[in-house]
Scaffold this motif. Structure first.
Motif, PDB file in Angstrom:
ATOM      1  N   VAL A  17      80.510  63.818  46.873  1.00  0.00           N
ATOM      2  CA  VAL A  17      80.741  65.067  46.132  1.00  0.00           C
ATOM      3  C   VAL A  17      80.810  66.283  47.054  1.00  0.00           C
ATOM      4  CG1 VAL A  17      79.694  64.151  44.027  1.00  0.00           C
ATOM      5  CG2 VAL A  17      78.293  65.463  45.622  1.00  0.00           C
ATOM      6  N   HIS A  18      80.810  66.044  48.366  1.00  0.00           N
ATOM      7  CA  HIS A  18      80.875  67.140  49.351  1.00  0.00           C
ATOM      8  C   HIS A  18      79.758  68.159  49.123  1.00  0.00           C
ATOM      9  CE1 HIS A  18      84.698  65.584  50.767  1.00  0.00           C
ATOM     10  NE2 HIS A  18      85.070  65.476  49.500  1.00  0.00           N
ATOM     11  N   MET A  19      78.551  67.662  48.954  1.00  0.00           N
ATOM     12  CA  MET A  19      77.388  68.509  48.679  1.00  0.00           C
ATOM     13  C   MET A  19      77.171  69.565  49.759  1.00  0.00           C
ATOM     14  SD  MET A  19      75.209  68.892  46.309  1.00  0.00           S
ATOM     15  CE  MET A  19      73.539  69.211  45.814  1.00  0.00           C
ATOM     16  N   SER A  20      77.543  69.270  50.992  1.00  0.00           N
ATOM     17  CA  SER A  20      77.324  70.225  52.084  1.00  0.00           C
ATOM     18  C   SER A  20      78.136  71.506  51.898  1.00  0.00           C
ATOM     19  CB  SER A  20      77.654  69.588  53.432  1.00  0.00           C
ATOM     20  OG  SER A  20      79.015  69.201  53.470  1.00  0.00           O
ATOM     21  N   ARG A  21      79.147  71.484  51.035  1.00  0.00           N
ATOM     22  CA  ARG A  21      79.910  72.697  50.726  1.00  0.00           C
ATOM     23  C   ARG A  21      79.169  73.581  49.725  1.00  0.00           C
ATOM     24  NH1 ARG A  21      85.960  70.238  49.816  1.00  0.00           N
ATOM     25  NH2 ARG A  21      86.206  69.368  51.901  1.00  0.00           N
ATOM     26  N   ILE A  22      78.203  72.983  49.038  1.00  0.00           N
ATOM     27  CA  ILE A  22      77.488  73.686  47.963  1.00  0.00           C
ATOM     28  C   ILE A  22      76.121  74.165  48.429  1.00  0.00           C
ATOM     29  CG2 ILE A  22      76.526  73.408  45.638  1.00  0.00           C
ATOM     30  CD1 ILE A  22      78.750  71.132  45.357  1.00  0.00           C
ATOM     31  N   ALA A  23      75.412  73.315  49.141  1.00  0.00           N
ATOM     32  CA  ALA A  23      74.069  73.652  49.631  1.00  0.00           C
ATOM     33  C   ALA A  23      73.929  73.137  51.055  1.00  0.00           C
ATOM     34  CB  ALA A  23      73.000  73.021  48.736  1.00  0.00           C
ATOM     35  N   ALA A  24      73.162  73.862  51.847  1.00  0.00           N
ATOM     36  CA  ALA A  24      72.917  73.436  53.232  1.00  0.00           C
ATOM     37  C   ALA A  24      72.076  72.172  53.224  1.00  0.00           C
ATOM     38  CB  ALA A  24      72.216  74.544  53.989  1.00  0.00           C
ATOM     39  N   LEU A  25      72.475  71.198  54.058  1.00  0.00           N
ATOM     40  CA  LEU A  25      71.762  69.928  54.156  1.00  0.00           C
ATOM     41  C   LEU A  25      71.144  69.804  55.540  1.00  0.00           C
ATOM     42  CD1 LEU A  25      74.433  67.542  52.555  1.00  0.00           C
ATOM     43  CD2 LEU A  25      72.555  68.718  51.413  1.00  0.00           C
ATOM     44  N   ASP A  26      69.885  69.406  55.584  1.00  0.00           N
ATOM     45  CA  ASP A  26      69.175  69.214  56.844  1.00  0.00           C
ATOM     46  C   ASP A  26      68.646  67.788  56.899  1.00  0.00           C
ATOM     47  OD1 ASP A  26      69.147  71.970  58.042  1.00  0.00           O
ATOM     48  OD2 ASP A  26      68.192  72.424  56.126  1.00  0.00           O
ATOM     49  N   PRO A  27      68.497  67.226  58.122  1.00  0.00           N
ATOM     50  CA  PRO A  27      68.025  65.844  58.231  1.00  0.00           C
ATOM     51  C   PRO A  27      66.565  65.652  57.828  1.00  0.00           C
ATOM     52  CG  PRO A  27      68.302  66.818  60.406  1.00  0.00           C
ATOM     53  CD  PRO A  27      68.846  67.798  59.419  1.00  0.00           C
ATOM     54  N   ASP A  28      65.735  66.693  57.980  1.00  0.00           N
ATOM     55  CA  ASP A  28      64.321  66.592  57.624  1.00  0.00           C
ATOM     56  C   ASP A  28      63.783  67.964  57.226  1.00  0.00           C
ATOM     57  OD1 ASP A  28      63.500  67.980  60.097  1.00  0.00           O
ATOM     58  OD2 ASP A  28      64.139  66.129  61.063  1.00  0.00           O
ATOM     59  N   VAL A  29      62.602  67.964  56.620  1.00  0.00           N
ATOM     60  CA  VAL A  29      62.039  69.210  56.093  1.00  0.00           C
ATOM     61  C   VAL A  29      61.653  70.179  57.211  1.00  0.00           C
ATOM     62  CG1 VAL A  29      59.625  68.492  55.849  1.00  0.00           C
ATOM     63  CG2 VAL A  29      60.613  70.094  54.206  1.00  0.00           C
ATOM     64  N   GLU A  30      61.293  69.660  58.376  1.00  0.00           N
ATOM     65  CA  GLU A  30      60.919  70.547  59.486  1.00  0.00           C
ATOM     66  C   GLU A  30      62.111  71.384  59.931  1.00  0.00           C
ATOM     67  OE1 GLU A  30      60.163  67.227  59.418  1.00  0.00           O
ATOM     68  OE2 GLU A  30      58.014  67.435  59.025  1.00  0.00           O
ATOM     69  N   SER A  31      63.273  70.747  60.126  1.00  0.00           N
ATOM     70  CA  SER A  31      64.454  71.518  60.534  1.00  0.00           C
ATOM     71  C   SER A  31      64.924  72.426  59.402  1.00  0.00           C
ATOM     72  CB  SER A  31      65.577  70.593  61.013  1.00  0.00           C
ATOM     73  OG  SER A  31      65.952  69.685  60.015  1.00  0.00           O
ATOM     74  N   CYS A  32      64.741  72.001  58.183  1.00  0.00           N
ATOM     75  CA  CYS A  32      65.083  72.831  57.028  1.00  0.00           C
ATOM     76  C   CYS A  32      64.265  74.126  57.050  1.00  0.00           C
ATOM     77  CB  CYS A  32      64.815  72.040  55.753  1.00  0.00           C
ATOM     78  SG  CYS A  32      65.262  72.869  54.232  1.00  0.00           S
ATOM     79  N   CYS A  33      62.973  74.000  57.258  1.00  0.00           N
ATOM     80  CA  CYS A  33      62.094  75.177  57.304  1.00  0.00           C
ATOM     81  C   CYS A  33      62.438  76.069  58.490  1.00  0.00           C
ATOM     82  CB  CYS A  33      60.622  74.757  57.340  1.00  0.00           C
ATOM     83  SG  CYS A  33      60.065  74.046  55.773  1.00  0.00           S
ATOM     84  N   ARG A  34      62.786  75.464  59.631  1.00  0.00           N
ATOM     85  CA  ARG A  34      63.197  76.249  60.798  1.00  0.00           C
ATOM     86  C   ARG A  34      64.427  77.081  60.483  1.00  0.00           C
ATOM     87  NH1 ARG A  34      61.956  71.746  63.811  1.00  0.00           N
ATOM     88  NH2 ARG A  34      64.140  71.141  63.982  1.00  0.00           N
ATOM     89  N   HIS A  35      65.401  76.492  59.796  1.00  0.00           N
ATOM     90  CA  HIS A  35      66.620  77.220  59.426  1.00  0.00           C
ATOM     91  C   HIS A  35      66.288  78.368  58.455  1.00  0.00           C
ATOM     92  CE1 HIS A  35      69.027  73.639  60.784  1.00  0.00           C
ATOM     93  NE2 HIS A  35      69.684  74.633  61.326  1.00  0.00           N
ATOM     94  N   LEU A  36      65.450  78.081  57.469  1.00  0.00           N
ATOM     95  CA  LEU A  36      65.076  79.138  56.520  1.00  0.00           C
ATOM     96  C   LEU A  36      64.361  80.283  57.206  1.00  0.00           C
ATOM     97  CD1 LEU A  36      63.919  76.943  53.501  1.00  0.00           C
ATOM     98  CD2 LEU A  36      65.875  78.503  53.525  1.00  0.00           C
ATOM     99  N   ALA A  37      63.452  79.963  58.128  1.00  0.00           N
ATOM    100  CA  ALA A  37      62.718  81.003  58.861  1.00  0.00           C
ATOM    101  C   ALA A  37      63.656  81.791  59.771  1.00  0.00           C
ATOM    102  CB  ALA A  37      61.584  80.372  59.680  1.00  0.00           C
ATOM    103  N   ALA A  38      64.583  81.102  60.438  1.00  0.00           N
ATOM    104  CA  ALA A  38      65.522  81.770  61.341  1.00  0.00           C
ATOM    105  C   ALA A  38      66.476  82.664  60.569  1.00  0.00           C
ATOM    106  CB  ALA A  38      66.297  80.733  62.150  1.00  0.00           C
ATOM    107  N   ASP A  39      66.916  82.221  59.394  1.00  0.00           N
ATOM    108  CA  ASP A  39      67.823  83.026  58.602  1.00  0.00           C
ATOM    109  C   ASP A  39      67.194  84.332  58.162  1.00  0.00           C
ATOM    110  OD1 ASP A  39      69.777  81.134  58.873  1.00  0.00           O
ATOM    111  OD2 ASP A  39      69.531  80.281  56.886  1.00  0.00           O
ATOM    112  N   SER A  40      65.890  84.312  57.876  1.00  0.00           N
ATOM    113  CA  SER A  40      65.227  85.545  57.469  1.00  0.00           C
ATOM    114  C   SER A  40      64.976  86.452  58.672  1.00  0.00           C
ATOM    115  CB  SER A  40      63.905  85.250  56.754  1.00  0.00           C
ATOM    116  OG  SER A  40      62.990  84.665  57.647  1.00  0.00           O
ATOM    117  N   ALA A  41      64.840  85.877  59.853  1.00  0.00           N
ATOM    118  CA  ALA A  41      64.611  86.680  61.059  1.00  0.00           C
ATOM    119  C   ALA A  41      65.871  87.438  61.459  1.00  0.00           C
ATOM    120  CB  ALA A  41      64.152  85.789  62.214  1.00  0.00           C
ATOM    121  N   THR A  42      67.046  86.877  61.149  1.00  0.00           N
ATOM    122  CA  THR A  42      68.296  87.530  61.492  1.00  0.00           C
ATOM    123  C   THR A  42      68.802  88.445  60.385  1.00  0.00           C
ATOM    124  OG1 THR A  42      69.591  85.653  60.707  1.00  0.00           O
ATOM    125  CG2 THR A  42      69.002  85.669  63.040  1.00  0.00           C
TER     126      THR A  42
END
Length: 121
Positions: A95-120
């Motif tokens: 269903v090409h989910m990656s076009r709808i929501a960001a997909l990460d391999p694990d929760v640790e990298s997911c949290c890193r992306h969320l934290a980095a996005d708020s820092a920028t």
């Protein structure tokens, strides 16, 4: 298999929702959708949905994730999905989910992306 969900917070402001079992049409799916929407309504703006324990998902489950992602976007936040594997990852590819929501391999990298996005931001 019983569908279960747990919510926890990662400092400083990330909410992690862990979903395990099967995410398919039924009362458990409605309860999970309600709990995610409630988190958004209560002000959560960084949400990681951890699917590492999910063994199966159907179109209803995918629809709920898409709906919650849209709700979060309209609220000015970000929802990322982590840990999809096996049949769940294959369904997301179809269903090409990656076009709808960001997909990460694990929760640790997911949290890193969320934290980095708020820092920028």
């Amino acid at each position: 298999m019983i569908t279960e969900s747990k919510t926890r917070h990662v400092e400083p402001d990330i909410t992690v929702v862990e979903i395990s079992g099967r995410l398919s049409l039924g009362n458990a799916l409605l309860a999970i959708e309600s709990s995610i929407n409630r988190l958004i309504e209560q002000g959560s703006r960084k949400l990681a949905v951890d699917l590492a324990g999910l063994t199966a998902i159907d179109s209803s489950g995918i629809g709920v994730l898409v709906s919650c992602s849209g709700q979060m976007e309209r609220s000015g936040g970000q929802l990322r999905i982590a840990g999809a594997q096996g049949a769940v990852a294959k369904s997301f590819e179809l269903v090409h989910m990656s076009r709808i929501a960001a997909l990460d391999p694990d929760v640790e990298s997911c949290c890193r992306h969320l934290a980095a996005d708020s820092a920028t931001a």
